[in-house]
Design an enzyme around this catalytic site. Structure first.
Site, PDB file in Angstrom:
ATOM      1  N   ILE A 119      -6.314  -6.210   1.439  1.00  0.00           N
ATOM      2  CA  ILE A 119      -5.660  -5.668   0.251  1.00  0.00           C
ATOM      3  C   ILE A 119      -4.558  -6.639  -0.179  1.00  0.00           C
ATOM      4  O   ILE A 119      -3.766  -7.100   0.664  1.00  0.00           O
ATOM      5  CB  ILE A 119      -5.024  -4.285   0.549  1.00  0.00           C
ATOM      6  CG1 ILE A 119      -6.043  -3.331   1.197  1.00  0.00           C
ATOM      7  CG2 ILE A 119      -4.446  -3.677  -0.725  1.00  0.00           C
ATOM      8  CD1 ILE A 119      -7.239  -2.953   0.350  1.00  0.00           C
ATOM      9  N   ASP A 136      13.507   2.776  11.152  1.00  0.00           N
ATOM     10  CA  ASP A 136      12.480   2.052  11.900  1.00  0.00           C
ATOM     11  C   ASP A 136      11.568   3.103  12.538  1.00  0.00           C
ATOM     12  O   ASP A 136      12.017   3.862  13.410  1.00  0.00           O
ATOM     13  CB  ASP A 136      13.164   1.197  12.972  1.00  0.00           C
ATOM     14  CG  ASP A 136      12.177   0.506  13.885  1.00  0.00           C
ATOM     15  OD1 ASP A 136      10.951   0.708  13.740  1.00  0.00           O
ATOM     16  OD2 ASP A 136      12.628  -0.257  14.772  1.00  0.00           O
ATOM     17  N   ARG A 142       4.680  13.832  16.078  1.00  0.00           N
ATOM     18  CA  ARG A 142       5.372  14.756  16.991  1.00  0.00           C
ATOM     19  C   ARG A 142       6.526  15.459  16.268  1.00  0.00           C
ATOM     20  O   ARG A 142       6.785  16.636  16.483  1.00  0.00           O
ATOM     21  CB  ARG A 142       5.902  13.934  18.179  1.00  0.00           C
ATOM     22  CG  ARG A 142       6.623  14.721  19.214  1.00  0.00           C
ATOM     23  CD  ARG A 142       7.126  13.852  20.337  1.00  0.00           C
ATOM     24  NE  ARG A 142       8.267  13.025  19.952  1.00  0.00           N
ATOM     25  CZ  ARG A 142       9.049  12.385  20.813  1.00  0.00           C
ATOM     26  NH1 ARG A 142       8.793  12.442  22.108  1.00  0.00           N
ATOM     27  NH2 ARG A 142      10.053  11.665  20.394  1.00  0.00           N
ATOM     28  N   LYS A 190      -4.660  -0.573  15.944  1.00  0.00           N
ATOM     29  CA  LYS A 190      -5.346   0.173  14.872  1.00  0.00           C
ATOM     30  C   LYS A 190      -6.508   0.988  15.446  1.00  0.00           C
ATOM     31  O   LYS A 190      -6.785   2.104  14.987  1.00  0.00           O
ATOM     32  CB  LYS A 190      -5.854  -0.794  13.789  1.00  0.00           C
ATOM     33  CG  LYS A 190      -4.737  -1.452  12.955  1.00  0.00           C
ATOM     34  CD  LYS A 190      -3.961  -0.447  12.128  1.00  0.00           C
ATOM     35  CE  LYS A 190      -3.027  -1.116  11.125  1.00  0.00           C
ATOM     36  NZ  LYS A 190      -2.173  -0.166  10.401  1.00  0.00           N
ATOM     37  N   TYR A 215      -2.809  -6.273  17.084  1.00  0.00           N
ATOM     38  CA  TYR A 215      -2.819  -5.431  15.875  1.00  0.00           C
ATOM     39  C   TYR A 215      -4.089  -4.589  15.839  1.00  0.00           C
ATOM     40  O   TYR A 215      -4.060  -3.377  15.613  1.00  0.00           O
ATOM     41  CB  TYR A 215      -2.730  -6.360  14.667  1.00  0.00           C
ATOM     42  CG  TYR A 215      -2.973  -5.728  13.314  1.00  0.00           C
ATOM     43  CD1 TYR A 215      -1.976  -5.007  12.673  1.00  0.00           C
ATOM     44  CD2 TYR A 215      -4.200  -5.895  12.651  1.00  0.00           C
ATOM     45  CE1 TYR A 215      -2.192  -4.452  11.407  1.00  0.00           C
ATOM     46  CE2 TYR A 215      -4.424  -5.347  11.397  1.00  0.00           C
ATOM     47  CZ  TYR A 215      -3.416  -4.619  10.779  1.00  0.00           C
ATOM     48  OH  TYR A 215      -3.639  -4.076   9.541  1.00  0.00           O
ATOM     49  N   ASN A 225       1.919   4.779   7.360  1.00  0.00           N
ATOM     50  CA  ASN A 225       1.445   3.549   6.734  1.00  0.00           C
ATOM     51  C   ASN A 225       2.198   2.303   7.214  1.00  0.00           C
ATOM     52  O   ASN A 225       1.647   1.207   7.181  1.00  0.00           O
ATOM     53  CB  ASN A 225       1.602   3.693   5.205  1.00  0.00           C
ATOM     54  CG  ASN A 225       1.524   2.363   4.489  1.00  0.00           C
ATOM     55  OD1 ASN A 225       0.447   1.813   4.262  1.00  0.00           O
ATOM     56  ND2 ASN A 225       2.674   1.794   4.141  1.00  0.00           N
ATOM     57  N   ILE A 285       0.837  -1.208   0.000  1.00  0.00           N
ATOM     58  CA  ILE A 285       0.000   0.000   0.000  1.00  0.00           C
ATOM     59  C   ILE A 285       0.870   1.256   0.000  1.00  0.00           C
ATOM     60  O   ILE A 285       0.604   2.208  -0.739  1.00  0.00           O
ATOM     61  CB  ILE A 285      -0.933  -0.018   1.235  1.00  0.00           C
ATOM     62  CG1 ILE A 285      -1.963  -1.152   1.104  1.00  0.00           C
ATOM     63  CG2 ILE A 285      -1.622   1.335   1.416  1.00  0.00           C
ATOM     64  CD1 ILE A 285      -2.776  -1.412   2.378  1.00  0.00           C
TER      65      ILE A 285
HETATM   66  N1  LIG Z   1      -2.858  -5.542   3.244  1.00  0.00           N
HETATM   67  C1  LIG Z   1      -3.988  -5.445   3.933  1.00  0.00           C
HETATM   68  O1  LIG Z   1      -4.940  -6.240   3.774  1.00  0.00           O
HETATM   69  C2  LIG Z   1      -4.174  -4.335   4.937  1.00  0.00           C
HETATM   70  C3  LIG Z   1      -5.459  -4.145   5.473  1.00  0.00           C
HETATM   71  C4  LIG Z   1      -5.658  -3.128   6.407  1.00  0.00           C
HETATM   72  C5  LIG Z   1      -4.608  -2.326   6.794  1.00  0.00           C
HETATM   73  N2  LIG Z   1      -3.362  -2.544   6.256  1.00  0.00           N
HETATM   74  C6  LIG Z   1      -2.285  -1.675   6.722  1.00  0.00           C
HETATM   75  O2  LIG Z   1      -1.664  -1.056   5.622  1.00  0.00           O
HETATM   76  C7  LIG Z   1      -0.299  -0.790   5.947  1.00  0.00           C
HETATM   77  C8  LIG Z   1       0.583  -1.331   4.833  1.00  0.00           C
HETATM   78  O3  LIG Z   1       0.407  -2.728   4.746  1.00  0.00           O
HETATM   79  P1  LIG Z   1       0.811  -3.594   3.471  1.00  0.00           P
HETATM   80  O4  LIG Z   1      -0.232  -4.619   3.319  1.00  0.00           O
HETATM   81  O5  LIG Z   1       1.151  -2.711   2.353  1.00  0.00           O
HETATM   82  O6  LIG Z   1       2.111  -4.327   4.054  1.00  0.00           O
HETATM   83  P2  LIG Z   1       3.539  -4.665   3.399  1.00  0.00           P
HETATM   84  O7  LIG Z   1       4.141  -5.685   4.305  1.00  0.00           O
HETATM   85  O8  LIG Z   1       3.406  -4.959   1.937  1.00  0.00           O
HETATM   86  O9  LIG Z   1       4.321  -3.289   3.555  1.00  0.00           O
HETATM   87  C9  LIG Z   1       4.642  -2.760   4.814  1.00  0.00           C
HETATM   88  C10 LIG Z   1       5.993  -2.070   4.705  1.00  0.00           C
HETATM   89  O10 LIG Z   1       6.251  -1.467   5.981  1.00  0.00           O
HETATM   90  C11 LIG Z   1       7.608  -1.693   6.306  1.00  0.00           C
HETATM   91  N3  LIG Z   1       7.758  -1.648   7.746  1.00  0.00           N
HETATM   92  C12 LIG Z   1       7.288  -2.546   8.658  1.00  0.00           C
HETATM   93  N4  LIG Z   1       7.664  -2.182   9.894  1.00  0.00           N
HETATM   94  C13 LIG Z   1       8.381  -1.033   9.764  1.00  0.00           C
HETATM   95  C14 LIG Z   1       9.044  -0.183  10.679  1.00  0.00           C
HETATM   96  N5  LIG Z   1       9.079  -0.464  11.998  1.00  0.00           N
HETATM   97  N6  LIG Z   1       9.673   0.918  10.212  1.00  0.00           N
HETATM   98  C15 LIG Z   1       9.673   1.199   8.880  1.00  0.00           C
HETATM   99  N7  LIG Z   1       9.090   0.408   7.967  1.00  0.00           N
HETATM  100  C16 LIG Z   1       8.442  -0.684   8.402  1.00  0.00           C
HETATM  101  C17 LIG Z   1       7.919  -3.072   5.743  1.00  0.00           C
HETATM  102  O11 LIG Z   1       9.322  -3.268   5.565  1.00  0.00           O
HETATM  103  C18 LIG Z   1       7.139  -3.056   4.429  1.00  0.00           C
HETATM  104  O12 LIG Z   1       7.944  -2.603   3.361  1.00  0.00           O
HETATM  105  C19 LIG Z   1      -0.051  -1.421   7.302  1.00  0.00           C
HETATM  106  O13 LIG Z   1      -0.146  -0.447   8.302  1.00  0.00           O
HETATM  107  C20 LIG Z   1      -1.173  -2.415   7.427  1.00  0.00           C
HETATM  108  O14 LIG Z   1      -1.511  -2.691   8.769  1.00  0.00           O
HETATM  109  C21 LIG Z   1      -3.116  -3.523   5.351  1.00  0.00           C
END
Ligand SMILES: NC(=O)c1ccc[n+]([C@@H]2O[C@H](COP(=O)([O-])OP(=O)(O)OC[C@H]3O[C@@H](n4cnc5c(N)ncnc54)[C@H](O)[C@@H]3O)[C@@H](O)[C@H]2O)c1
Length: 263
Positions: A186, A62, A122, A157, A153, A89, A17
């Site tokens: 997603i 991080d 912040r 959220k 989780y 995100n 995302i």
């Molecule tokens: N995919 C879904 O179905 C879905 C649904 C609802 C919410 N979300 C939320 O959307 C967001 C993105 O999810 P996604 O599905 O694209 O996941 P993803 O795993 O494809 O991407 C997440 C990215 O965040 C990075 N990341 C993780 N922890 C980190 C940290 N501490 N510092 C910096 N970078 C960090 C990872 O390296 C990764 O590149 C998340 O917050 C997730 O909870 C996803």
């Protein structure tokens, strides 16, 4: 171009995302600070954006670490001079229910999903307040609204949704808008371990979705673009559900409760 001359920090934009948000923001004219804990992912996103003619900077950090967040801000300010948009995100989902999740997993969920929003906000809010304008978009989840499992989780959220509303109320008069998006399922690499166990996962889940499919990263990216842009200039404190109709109800349940739609 809806984000012309804006500077956006998008956390976790090395994948899924976040990467789709970075792509649509860059295509709409923003300079994007691509933040990810995994350097190769951040650099890959930046290559994609710059090859497409956009402006981008990779920062490996991080978001759960205050020191790393300071580094994000100082690099962003050094290169672009200010930050107008923050998309919180980055996220992960560790463990399952409260009887099996370890204390360490619990703390990591809360730190990466919720504490990171506090740390990044912040760090970037003072500049937004000083300029009298800014937009923060938090990527929450339908899990923050209903009981759908993954308790730590989901609780994090839910906290993100409440923090969004509190920040919107507090900083609205300073010209800073704060909104969040609650996505349903997603199709992103976050599901890789689940897909290895169940390659038909998305097809199975699609049956729960009134619109007949799971979401794509672009479905969320378009919503994030709207909330970050001036198109949403009178919208703050909202939790926008982008879920293919999942939370609207269940057709299967409606049929059993009322006979609605029976053959
Ligand atoms: N995919 C879904 O179905 C879905 C649904 C609802 C919410 N979300 C939320 O959307 C967001 C993105 O999810 P996604 O599905 O694209 O996941 P993803 O795993 O494809 O991407 C997440 C990215 O965040 C990075 N990341 C993780 N922890 C980190 C940290 N501490 N510092 C910096 N970078 C960090 C990872 O390296 C990764 O590149 C998340 O917050 C997730 O909870 C996803």
């Amino acid at each position: 171009m809806r984000l012309k001359e804006r500077v956006a920090v998008v956390t976790g934009s090395g994948s899924g995302i976040g990467r789709a948000i970075a792509q649509i923001f860059a295509a709409e004219g923003a300079a994007v600070v691509v933040v990810d804990r995994v350097g190769d992912r951040a650099r890959e996103t930046v290559s994609q954006l710059t090859e497409a003619g956009g402006k981008a900077l990779a920062v490996v950090a991080d978001v759960a670490s205050a020191r790393d967040v300071e580094a994000i801000v100082s690099q962003a300010l050094q290169v672009y001079g200010r930050v107008d948009i923050l998309v919180n995100n980055a996220g992960l989902a560790l463990g399952d229910d409260i009887l099996s999740i370890t204390e360490e997993e619990w703390d990591t969920n809360l730190a990466v999903v919720l504490k990171s929003v506090y740390l990044c906000s912040r760090a970037l809010l003072p500049g937004m307040i000083e300029r009298g304008q800014g937009a923060i978009v938090n990527i929450a989840s339908v899990n923050g609204l209903n009981g759908l499992g993954e308790e730590a989780y989901s609780a994090a959220k839910a906290g993100m949704i409440n923090l969004t509303k509190n920040m919107a109320v507090k900083y609205g008069s300073s010209g800073v808008r704060v909104n969040c998006i609650c996505p349903g399922t997603i199709r992103t690499p976050i599901f890789q371990p689940d897909l290895e166990r169940d390659p038909q996962l998305f097809e199975r889940l699609a049956k729960w979705y009134p619109l007949g499919r799971v979401g794509e990263p672009e479905d969320i990216a378009r919503a994030a673009l709207f909330l970050a842009s001036d198109d949403a200039s009178w919208i703050t404190g909202t939790a926008m559900v982008v879920d293919g109709g999942l939370l609207a109800g269940s057709y299967r349940m409606a049929r059993e409760l009322t006979g609605f739609g029976e053959d």
